[in-house]
Design a protein around this motif. Structure first.
Motif, short mmCIF file in Angstrom:
data_model
loop_
_atom_site.label_atom_id
_atom_site.label_comp_id
_atom_site.label_asym_id
_atom_site.label_seq_id
_atom_site.Cartn_x
_atom_site.Cartn_y
_atom_site.Cartn_z
N THR A 1 0.89 -0.99 0.23
CA THR A 1 -0.07 0.28 0.33
C THR A 1 0.94 1.34 0.02
N LEU A 2 0.43 2.43 -0.71
CA LEU A 2 1.70 3.02 -0.78
C LEU A 2 0.79 4.99 0.26
N LEU A 3 1.58 4.60 1.16
CA LEU A 3 1.52 5.92 2.33
C LEU A 3 2.47 7.15 1.73
N GLU A 4 0.91 8.42 1.11
CA GLU A 4 1.58 9.55 0.49
C GLU A 4 1.17 10.66 2.44
N VAL A 5 2.31 11.41 2.50
CA VAL A 5 1.88 11.68 3.60
C VAL A 5 2.40 13.55 3.37
N HIS A 6 1.09 14.05 3.29
CA HIS A 6 1.79 16.01 3.16
C HIS A 6 1.63 16.57 4.35
N TYR A 7 3.26 17.34 4.61
CA TYR A 7 3.91 17.77 5.52
C TYR A 7 3.93 17.50 6.64
N PRO A 8 5.26 16.39 6.14
CA PRO A 8 5.41 15.63 6.85
C PRO A 8 6.10 15.82 8.30
N VAL A 9 6.12 16.61 8.44
CA VAL A 9 6.85 17.21 10.13
C VAL A 9 5.77 16.87 10.89
N TYR A 10 4.40 17.11 10.52
CA TYR A 10 3.27 16.58 11.73
C TYR A 10 2.97 14.95 11.80
N PHE A 11 3.81 14.62 11.03
CA PHE A 11 2.91 12.71 11.68
C PHE A 11 4.47 12.12 11.55
N LEU A 12 5.63 12.65 11.83
CA LEU A 12 7.14 12.35 12.10
C LEU A 12 6.87 11.48 13.60
N PRO A 13 6.35 11.45 14.69
CA PRO A 13 5.96 10.73 15.81
C PRO A 13 5.33 9.56 15.43
N LEU A 14 4.61 9.60 14.24
CA LEU A 14 3.55 8.36 14.16
C LEU A 14 4.40 7.61 12.92
N LEU A 15 4.90 8.25 12.22
CA LEU A 15 6.02 7.75 11.19
C LEU A 15 7.06 6.42 12.02
N TYR A 16 7.65 7.80 13.05
CA TYR A 16 8.67 6.70 13.53
C TYR A 16 8.30 5.22 14.21
N LEU A 17 7.55 5.55 14.91
CA LEU A 17 6.84 4.56 15.60
C LEU A 17 6.88 3.14 14.25
N LEU A 18 6.10 3.49 13.14
CA LEU A 18 5.27 2.86 12.17
C LEU A 18 7.09 2.37 11.31
N SER A 19 7.90 2.63 11.81
CA SER A 19 9.44 2.58 10.99
C SER A 19 9.93 1.41 11.54
N LEU A 20 9.52 0.80 12.74
CA LEU A 20 9.82 -0.12 13.88
C LEU A 20 9.17 -1.16 13.28
N ALA A 21 8.41 -1.02 13.07
CA ALA A 21 6.85 -2.05 12.65
C ALA A 21 8.16 -3.20 12.13
N LYS A 22 7.68 -4.44 11.60
CA LYS A 22 9.32 -5.74 10.60
C LYS A 22 7.63 -6.53 10.39
N PRO A 23 7.69 -6.78 8.69
CA PRO A 23 8.59 -5.88 8.00
C PRO A 23 7.84 -4.69 7.64
N LYS A 24 8.23 -4.14 7.20
CA LYS A 24 7.96 -2.86 6.33
C LYS A 24 6.79 -3.27 5.42
N HIS A 25 5.73 -2.83 5.19
CA HIS A 25 4.67 -2.76 4.91
C HIS A 25 4.18 -1.83 4.32
N PHE A 26 4.63 -0.37 4.07
CA PHE A 26 3.76 0.26 3.36
C PHE A 26 5.12 1.16 1.96
N TYR A 27 4.64 1.76 0.92
CA TYR A 27 5.88 2.03 0.58
C TYR A 27 5.45 3.80 0.56
#
Length: 361
Positions: free
Chosen positions: A76-102
């Motif tokens: 699934t493609l995840l497009e994030v506009h103005y990423p600064v506001y989503f960094l904490p959530l994206l960081y938590l998402l990055s810890l998930a293995k295996p990587k699930h999103f583009y």
């Protein structure tokens, strides 16, 4: 079938219908490309009215973003506009293995400065950077800025223009075809320090041009100061402050400009200048505005100036002194911006470029 999640803190609302229209247009292009059922939008649907309401809205947004991740297919493609506001959530998402999103981070301007200038945000970005598949920049200059300031390889950054002009910005037909004797210097801008409108006002006061007029369209924290400066410079009677105007009213206003001056020193792209060009108005832009070089061609649809107030005075007076035929040729060439920045060239092509990049990887 490919799926898309679109996260954004900026989206048109009933109270602010022009707030983030480019995000809505991007969403529409994705729905056309993938089918509406395969696109899920997660956005703030009202404009904050206070710090408390902003906190509430952003907390709700991030909660809904987290929920939207549930049960999405791999790839699934995840497009994030103005990423600064989503960094904490994206960081938590990055810890998930295996990587699930583009993961696609779409920068628009101030978000880069916020990330690069904050120790916390910069650290979060560094830790999730390996999970970012693609960054999207609004201009070639900004593309290089992202690479340099966030240490992202240029191969992982593409340029997609932030918005279109299309046929909305065309010179309105007039019943009175006679050229105006008034030479109108115009600017559409938020009246904030980085927009450099003080330089424009001081330059206008020094112009040795008869029947001159200055029109400043926009509002901001510097408006009162600029109005007072116009009085001190003795040009208040020939200067008009219109305040902010709806975007659909801009073509009619722009069409009355003899020249559009873009004195800003910090822009990721500068859409208002493109809108002026689309209306057939030549543009004089600050040479420090590197992104403007992607749509402003020296001597063809406008000019660049250097040297602050005196340089701007010289540029405007040189334009005024051009023969009518030269100014008409500049105007005709300027109108080509409508084709270069059409919906097809901006939004549809942007979606194609992102999908092509994902497929190639």
């Amino acid at each position: 079938m490919k799926r898309l999640l679109l996260w954004t803190n900026l989206y048109p609302t009933k109270a602010a219908p022009h707030y983030g229209t480019f995000v809505k247009s991007t969403e529409h292009a994705w729905r056309q490309a993938l089918g509406s059922d395969n696109v899920q939008l997660v956005a703030i649907r009202e404009k904050p009215t206070s710090k408390l309401s902003k906190l509430r809205l952003y907390a709700g947004l991030l909660t809904r973003c987290a929920r939207s991740l549930w049960n999405k297919p791999a790839g699934t493609l995840l497009e994030v506009h103005y990423p600064v506001y989503f960094l904490p959530l994206l960081y938590l998402l990055s810890l998930a293995k295996p990587k699930h999103f583009y993961l696609v981070l779409r920068f628009h301007g101030t978000d880069l400065a916020q990330i690069a200038g904050s120790r916390l945000f910069r650290r979060l970005f560094e830790r999730l950077k390996g999970s970012v598949d693609l960054c999207v920049a609004p201009s070639e200059h900004f593309r290089h800025q992202i690479s340099a300031r966030l240490d992202v390889p240029l191969s992982r950054i593409i340029k997609v223009y932030p918005d279109s002009v299309g046929e909305r910005f065309a010179v309105p037909e007039r019943e009175d075809k006679a050229p105006s004797e008034t030479f109108t210097v115009g600017c559409v801008s938020r009246l904030e320090p980085g927009k450099n409108c003080q330089t424009l006002l001081e330059a206008f006061a020094k112009l040795a041009i008869p029947n001159k007029r200055l029109m400043l369209v926009g509002d901001g924290t510097q408006r009162a100061m600029l109005e007072q400066a116009a009085k001190q410079l003795e040009v208040a009677d020939s200067t008009t402050f219109t305040g902010a105007l709806p975007r659909e009213k801009l073509p009619e206003v722009l069409a009355n400009f003899s020249v559009f001056v873009f004195p800003s020193v910090r822009e990721s792209f500068g859409l208002v200048a493109v809108e002026a060009l689309a209306c057939g108005v030549p543009v004089i832009a600050n040479a420090e505005l590197h992104a403007a070089k992607e749509y402003l061609q020296e001597g063809k649809n406008g000019y660049f100036y250097e040297g602050g107030v005196e340089g701007l005075v010289a540029a405007i007076e040189a334009f005024y002194a051009q023969p009518a035929a030269v100014r008409l040729a500049l105007s005709e060439q300027a109108k080509s911006a409508r084709d270069q920045f059409s919906d097809q060239q901006v939004f549809t092509q942007g979606v194609k470029d992102i999908l092509s990049k994902q497929q190639s990887e």
